[in-house]
Design a protein around this motif. Structure first.
Motif, short mmCIF file in Angstrom:
data_model
loop_
_atom_site.label_atom_id
_atom_site.label_comp_id
_atom_site.label_asym_id
_atom_site.label_seq_id
_atom_site.Cartn_x
_atom_site.Cartn_y
_atom_site.Cartn_z
N ARG A 1 20.23 35.34 28.76
CA ARG A 1 20.83 35.75 30.02
C ARG A 1 21.39 37.15 29.88
O ARG A 1 21.63 37.63 28.77
N GLN A 2 21.61 37.78 31.01
CA GLN A 2 22.19 39.11 30.98
C GLN A 2 23.67 38.98 30.67
O GLN A 2 24.36 38.10 31.17
N ASP A 3 24.14 39.87 29.85
CA ASP A 3 25.55 39.88 29.47
C ASP A 3 26.37 40.36 30.68
O ASP A 3 26.20 41.49 31.14
N PRO A 4 27.26 39.49 31.22
CA PRO A 4 28.02 39.91 32.40
C PRO A 4 29.02 41.03 32.10
O PRO A 4 29.43 41.74 33.01
N ASN B 1 28.34 43.52 29.90
CA ASN B 1 27.62 44.73 29.54
C ASN B 1 26.22 44.64 30.14
O ASN B 1 25.25 44.30 29.45
N VAL B 2 26.12 44.89 31.44
CA VAL B 2 24.86 44.76 32.16
C VAL B 2 23.78 45.60 31.49
O VAL B 2 24.01 46.74 31.11
N GLY B 3 22.62 45.01 31.32
CA GLY B 3 21.51 45.67 30.63
C GLY B 3 21.29 45.07 29.26
O GLY B 3 20.21 45.19 28.70
N ASN B 4 22.30 44.41 28.70
CA ASN B 4 22.15 43.72 27.42
C ASN B 4 21.83 42.25 27.66
O ASN B 4 22.27 41.66 28.64
N THR B 5 21.09 41.68 26.75
CA THR B 5 20.75 40.26 26.81
C THR B 5 21.54 39.52 25.75
O THR B 5 21.67 40.00 24.62
N GLU C 1 15.65 31.26 31.11
CA GLU C 1 16.23 32.58 31.32
C GLU C 1 17.00 32.55 32.64
O GLU C 1 16.55 31.96 33.61
N ARG D 1 18.81 34.82 35.72
CA ARG D 1 18.80 36.13 36.34
C ARG D 1 20.17 36.38 36.95
O ARG D 1 20.82 35.46 37.45
N LEU D 2 20.61 37.59 36.90
CA LEU D 2 21.91 37.92 37.45
C LEU D 2 21.78 38.08 38.97
O LEU D 2 21.51 39.15 39.48
#
Length: 159
Positions: free
Chosen positions: A9-12, A14-18, A117, A119-120
């Motif tokens: 999942r996307q790191d809330p 640090n957007v852009g990091n998984t 997975e 998605r944000l």
């Protein structure tokens, strides 16, 4: 029982990091069948074949990817192809002071879901990350004598 599901999942923060998160699924069911056989055709030639069937499903799991929970009951268990088979052949013959061996094996796996997975977005959608069916062809040649062996191999010949 005791199925752990890892998802990307996307790191809330640090957007852009998984990030990868592991959660416990309450129940899962993995009925299946495996058949394997080996034929010694001649003194030198051996053939093998194997088939597996899996119907791996998550029976009870509410996935919490963030602020929204998602019920994914009935979803396939990640990395569990429904069908897979393998065939192989090996030939061994005495040569000089040792044995010379040639082998080939072909391994096929049906398409499967690699991971869950998220998605944000406001719904916290869960998507299955698919992996296409694949075939691997491997070759091996070896010469062994006394307590020594020299071998050469090719893994995944078709790629």
């Amino acid at each position: 029982r005791d199925l752990q599901v890892t998802s990307a999942r996307q790191d809330p923060l640090n957007v852009g990091n998984t990030i990868f998160v592991t959660q416990n699924a309450a129940k899962s069911n993995v009925p299946g069948l495996e058949i394997e056989t080996l034929f010694q055709v001649t003194e030198h030639l051996r053939l093998s074949a194997a088939y597996a069937y899996l119907d791996a499903k998550i029976d009870d799991f509410v996935y919490v990817p963030g602020p929204v929970s998602v019920d994914i009951n009935g979803a396939p268990i990640p990395r569990s192809p429904k069908h897979s088979f393998a065939v192989g052949a090996s030939y061994v013959a005495q040569w000089g002071a040792g044995d010379l061996q040639f082998a080939v094996d072909i391994d096929w796996k049906d398409k499967y879901v690699n991971e869950l997975e998220t998605r944000l977005d406001p719904t916290g959608v869960v998507a299955n990350v698919p992996v296409d069916a694949r075939t691997l062809i491997n070759l091996n040649a070896a010469y062994s004598w006394a307590s020594w062996e020299v071998s050469a191999y090719v893994r995944n010949l078709s790629n």
